[in-house]
Design a protein around this motif. Structure first.
Motif, PDB file in Angstrom:
ATOM      1  N   ASP A 541       0.850  -1.187   0.000  1.00  0.00           N
ATOM      2  CA  ASP A 541       0.000   0.000   0.000  1.00  0.00           C
ATOM      3  C   ASP A 541       0.882   1.231   0.000  1.00  0.00           C
ATOM      4  N   GLY A 542       0.493   2.228  -0.757  1.00  0.00           N
ATOM      5  CA  GLY A 542       1.289   3.443  -0.822  1.00  0.00           C
ATOM      6  C   GLY A 542       0.441   4.683  -0.681  1.00  0.00           C
ATOM      7  N   ALA A 543       1.046   5.744  -0.190  1.00  0.00           N
ATOM      8  CA  ALA A 543       0.343   7.015  -0.049  1.00  0.00           C
ATOM      9  C   ALA A 543       1.350   8.129   0.151  1.00  0.00           C
ATOM     10  N   PHE A 544       0.895   9.317  -0.140  1.00  0.00           N
ATOM     11  CA  PHE A 544       1.722  10.492   0.111  1.00  0.00           C
ATOM     12  C   PHE A 544       1.633  10.830   1.589  1.00  0.00           C
ATOM     13  N   THR A 548       5.827  14.005   6.177  1.00  0.00           N
ATOM     14  CA  THR A 548       7.198  13.985   5.660  1.00  0.00           C
ATOM     15  C   THR A 548       7.312  14.586   4.267  1.00  0.00           C
ATOM     16  N   ARG A 549       6.155  14.805   3.602  1.00  0.00           N
ATOM     17  CA  ARG A 549       6.112  15.334   2.244  1.00  0.00           C
ATOM     18  C   ARG A 549       6.781  14.382   1.255  1.00  0.00           C
ATOM     19  N   LYS A 550       6.661  13.091   1.506  1.00  0.00           N
ATOM     20  CA  LYS A 550       7.245  12.090   0.626  1.00  0.00           C
ATOM     21  C   LYS A 550       6.203  11.017   0.317  1.00  0.00           C
ATOM     22  N   PHE A 551       6.374  10.380  -0.854  1.00  0.00           N
ATOM     23  CA  PHE A 551       5.516   9.256  -1.193  1.00  0.00           C
ATOM     24  C   PHE A 551       6.137   7.988  -0.622  1.00  0.00           C
ATOM     25  N   GLU A 552       5.369   7.272   0.203  1.00  0.00           N
ATOM     26  CA  GLU A 552       5.893   6.118   0.916  1.00  0.00           C
ATOM     27  C   GLU A 552       5.060   4.869   0.623  1.00  0.00           C
ATOM     28  N   VAL A 553       5.731   3.755   0.619  1.00  0.00           N
ATOM     29  CA  VAL A 553       5.078   2.458   0.445  1.00  0.00           C
ATOM     30  C   VAL A 553       5.270   1.642   1.713  1.00  0.00           C
ATOM     31  N   ARG A 554       4.187   1.067   2.191  1.00  0.00           N
ATOM     32  CA  ARG A 554       4.267   0.148   3.320  1.00  0.00           C
ATOM     33  C   ARG A 554       3.854  -1.238   2.858  1.00  0.00           C
ATOM     34  N   PRO A 583       8.946   2.087   5.993  1.00  0.00           N
ATOM     35  CA  PRO A 583       8.340   2.548   4.739  1.00  0.00           C
ATOM     36  C   PRO A 583       9.387   2.850   3.671  1.00  0.00           C
ATOM     37  N   ILE A 584       9.063   2.498   2.439  1.00  0.00           N
ATOM     38  CA  ILE A 584       9.962   2.702   1.297  1.00  0.00           C
ATOM     39  C   ILE A 584       9.604   4.030   0.644  1.00  0.00           C
ATOM     40  N   VAL A 585      10.536   4.940   0.582  1.00  0.00           N
ATOM     41  CA  VAL A 585      10.308   6.251  -0.024  1.00  0.00           C
ATOM     42  C   VAL A 585      10.572   6.147  -1.522  1.00  0.00           C
ATOM     43  N   ALA A 637      -4.999  12.914   4.186  1.00  0.00           N
ATOM     44  CA  ALA A 637      -5.753  12.819   5.431  1.00  0.00           C
ATOM     45  C   ALA A 637      -5.290  11.618   6.250  1.00  0.00           C
ATOM     46  N   LYS A 638      -4.914  10.563   5.555  1.00  0.00           N
ATOM     47  CA  LYS A 638      -4.353   9.387   6.219  1.00  0.00           C
ATOM     48  C   LYS A 638      -3.041   9.059   5.521  1.00  0.00           C
ATOM     49  N   ASP A 639      -2.038   8.681   6.304  1.00  0.00           N
ATOM     50  CA  ASP A 639      -0.785   8.295   5.676  1.00  0.00           C
ATOM     51  C   ASP A 639      -0.975   7.046   4.820  1.00  0.00           C
TER      52      ASP A 639
END
Length: 785
Positions: A541-544, A548-554, A583-585, A637-639
């Motif tokens: 799952d990924g979200a901005f 942190t102002r980064k796109f991250e994948v969990r 999380p992977i940036v 709104a949600k990470d």
């Protein structure tokens, strides 16, 4: 497994408050009280068993299974003699309660009813090797044992239900019997048997043979989800089937032996197309022809509230009541269109005669009359929460499916309630990413949401709480063509349903529950149950991340303590791949592949894959000039949303299997979407996709303009294009790409000229009144580079 001293385990319980040693005590639903003990009991030939005559049937069934599966003979002796396995009546215990005490030398079961003993045995089976769940001899187990334990257990709720819809797709009698076995194994005591629908009537009624000769057959069924194609595409396969009254008697008797009560559902006054196809005189006569419908949805082929219909229902319920010995008959009452009643002179005259305000009150009158009919058969009615509309029948029990509001309202009025909110209990919703799953019924319901459901609403006061009988989950089958698909949607979430219904809230623990599922899968595999296997998969799952102002994948997995390895270069994960820990940036478009590995280096499930697009628009906010039909998530709104619902800048592209990733915008002449890049950025290309699918009223735009601005007031056009498409009668994705000389701007506006729904679509799933009107824009993932 290395044994742990009981005193140490007890300390762990006191310190953590968690159930312990899940790999040893893999019981679902988890008992009210479980105290681990040292050692194990080993079953051997010639061990003595005693039981009172009142529960001889339950005890003999246990002895038979032990003999059939293990080859071990247990010798029955008198209660007055010392036995290795003893069943003892304790009259002061609750109806379904039991005590199970296992030592290295004895197994003792105490209960006050046969049901209590039966549930104790189900727990004992779960403590034994999983091969005990298969009713045939196995040679693969050398030692038949069970860990020592002391269990004191009883259910939280008296009503613990599971519904199976056999009307959309008929399920063979043999599968229904297996289904009942599965309910009983997890201590579910009520089988809600949904027998009639628009798409089929599945129970023999001897006085009305055409209900099955006509109403149990449809010549074809629509292909795909209900709004995938317009006009519909037929599968050209005849679908038919029903249960004879002898079948029903066999099913009921089988369930009774397993302490499962069956509640039949005869749907009315809506969802009755199959019945009025067989006997058109039961309708209001607004159509020239009535037939068993081949599509899925809501239809206005409803019963007419006249004497002929009530006489028909009196006869039907007379036969139904004679077949099902339980207290309740479910009469539906949901999703009843009023179109026919509004056009029917009899209905309008009846409303005037009875001084009814509207058609909702007419439906209430209908339900009241049906309740009288059912009561005359010595039964009580259950209905969906729509039976509240216009006034509730005096003795009705309400099944609250449209959230909890109906249940709360019914309880306040002193009516019994069964909680079944669709968002938390409809197992026909997706449980894994719809991009890769078999077609489901629309929404997304992960197992953790089912497990976290609390059947007693927080806003209920103590007086109203007593009216909540329990809870139920549903398996609606519009897209479940066979038992294998039912199994896929049922498991593993059914285990969560069982635990919510049985286990005290304070004894539940999600992490421990997930660990206990592992052994249950061994049983499912032995039984050849085609369960969903996402328990063994990595979920990506990924979200901005707004902070942190980064796109991250969990990446997560259900198996507690599992090791997840992943790649970002398109290769298959191996033991040499990165271990996921944080999380992977991502800074660019990336394909993530991941898998869960066992300690010996094997992959537990399948390799999961997800494509992410990362660009200057990712995570940025946007507005639209008209309302959304499917409202997108608020970016940031949600990470992590746990499931990527629709969003234009959430990093996930739309796909054909489902509408959720798409932002659907209600019809207007020109749709305007403005994206705020938060600062002036330079870019030279814009890309997005649109969906065309007339069944969803989605029409690809005819024309697009791209405009930019620094102040969100004064915009300059930088690109424009007209579009033509090769349209087929199915969902199609069309990609729009714009390239231009490098531009700098903070705001980007995409203006789309809406297209029109064509004429002559053939009716459903597009209503005739919508043909020729403006369609909606379905758009996803704007990329700005």
């Amino acid at each position: 497994m290395k044994k742990i001293k009981p005193i140490l385990i007890l300390c762990m319980i006191l310190l953590t408050g968690l159930p312990v040693s899940a790999h040893t005590y893999s019981i679902i639903p988890y008992p009210k009280s479980l105290i681990p003990q040292e050692g194990e009991y080993i079953f051997k030939n010639g061990q003595k068993i005693s039981f009172p005559t009142e529960i001889s049937e339950v005890a003999k069934e246990f002895i038979c299974r032990i003999k059939t599966v293990t080859g071990i003979n247990l010798v029955t002796i008198s209660e007055s003699k010392k036995a290795d396995i003893s069943f003892t009546l304790q009259k002061n215990m609750a109806n379904e309660a039991y005590k199970l005490h296992i030592t290295p030398t004895h197994i003792t079961i105490q209960a006050s009813t046969p049901a209590g003993f039966f549930y104790a045995i189900q727990s004992l089976y779960q403590l034994m090797p999983p091969e005990i769940s298969v009713n045939k001899r196995t040679e693969s187990v050398n030692v038949w044992n069970a860990p020592c334990v002391q269990i004191d257990d009883e259910p939280r709720f008296a009503y613990r239900g599971m519904m199976l819809d056999v009307a959309r797709y008929f399920m063979p009698k043999e599968y229904v019997l297996e289904f009942i076995d599965r309910l009983a194994a997890q201590k579910i005591n009520t089988f809600h048997f949904h027998l009639t629908e628009d798409q089929g009537w599945r129970i023999e009624i001897k006085k009305y043979p055409k209900l099955t000769s006509v109403g149990a057959t449809r010549p074809y069924t629509m292909v795909g989800y209900k709004t995938f194609h317009a006009p519909i595409i037929p599968d050209n396969t005849v679908h038919q089937g029903y249960y004879t009254q002898d079948d029903i008697r066999e099913i009921v008797a089988y369930a009774q032996k397993r302490f499962v009560t069956i509640i039949p559902e005869i749907e009315l006054p809506g969802h009755s197309s199959a019945a009025v196809a067989a006997y058109p005189e039961l309708s209001c006569g607004i159509k020239n022809r009535y037939e068993v419908v081949k599509t899925f949805g809501i239809f206005d082929n409803v019963f007419c509230p006249n004497e002929k219909t009530f006489r028909f229902l009196e006869d039907v319920f007379s036969e139904v009541a004679a077949l099902f010995p339980g207290t309740y008959i479910h009469i539906g009452g949901d999703e009843c269109p009023k179109t026919a009643w509004k056009q029917c002179s009899h209905c309008q005259g009846l409303m005037k005669k009875l001084n009814l305000r509207d058609e909702n009150q007419l439906q209430s009158y209908f339900i009241h009359e049906v309740e009288k009919i059912v009561n005359r058969q010595g039964k009580q009615i259950i209905g969906w929460d729509e039976i509240l509309d216009g006034g509730l029948a005096p003795n009705a029990t309400v099944m609250s499916w449209r959230g909890e509001k109906g249940g709360i309202e019914a309880a306040k009025s002193g009516h019994s309630v069964i909680m079944m909110p669709n968002a938390d209990t409809y197992l026909n919703y997706y449980q894994e990413d719809p991009e890769y799953a078999p077609i489901g019924s629309g929404s997304f319901l992960p197992i953790e949401q089912v497990y976290s459901y609390e059947p007693i609403p927080a806003q209920m006061n103590d007086r109203d709480k007593k009216y909540v009988l329990g809870m139920e989950a549903a398996l609606w089958t519009p897209y479940m063509k066979n038992p294998d698909v039912v199994d896929y949607y049922m498991y593993p979430r059914f285990y969560a349903v069982a635990e919510v219904a049985w286990t005290p809230a304070e004894a539940k623990n999600y992490t421990d529950f997930l660990a206990r599922i592992r052994k249950q899968y061994a049983r499912l595999d032995l039984q050849q149950v085609k369960a969903c296997r996402n328990y063994f998969d990595a979920y990506i799952d990924g979200a901005f991340n707004k902070r942190t102002r980064k796109f991250e994948v969990r990446i997560t997995g259900m198996i507690p303590g599992s090791e997840i390895r992943y790649t970002t270069d398109g290769h298959i994960p191996t033991l040499a791949s990165n271990v996921y820990s944080n999380p992977i940036v991502l800074h660019k478009n990336t394909t993530i592949k991941a898998a869960i590995f066992t300690p010996d280096g094997n992959i537990t499930g399948k390799i999961t894959e997800k494509n992410f697009v990362v660009n200057k628009a990712t995570g940025k906010s946007y507005i639209c000039n008209v309302p959304y039909r499917f409202k997108p998530d608020n970016p940031g709104a949600k990470d992590y949303s746990k499931f990527n619902f629709c969003g234009l800048t959430n990093g996930i592209k739309g796909y054909l299997n489902h509408v959720h990733p798409w932002v659907a915008i209600r019809p207007t002449t020109i749709t305007e979407i403005t994206i705020d890049l938060e600062k002036q950025e330079q870019f030279s290309s814009i890309r997005y996709s649109v969906l065309n699918g007339y069944g969803q009223e989605a029409v690809a735009p005819q024309e697009t303009w791209i405009e930019i601005s620094d102040d969100n007031n004064n915009f300059k056009e930088i690109a424009h294009r007209n579009f033509t498409y090769h349209i087929e009668n199915k969902w199609q994705i069309f990609e729009h790409n714009f390239t231009f000389a490098p531009q700098k701007a903070r705001y980007v506006k995409i203006k789309l000229k809406n297209g029109y729904l064509p004429h002559k679509l053939g009716g459903f799933p597009v209503p005739e009144e919508k043909e020729g009107s403006l369609g909606m824009i379905f758009i996803d993932e704007v990329e700005i580079n």
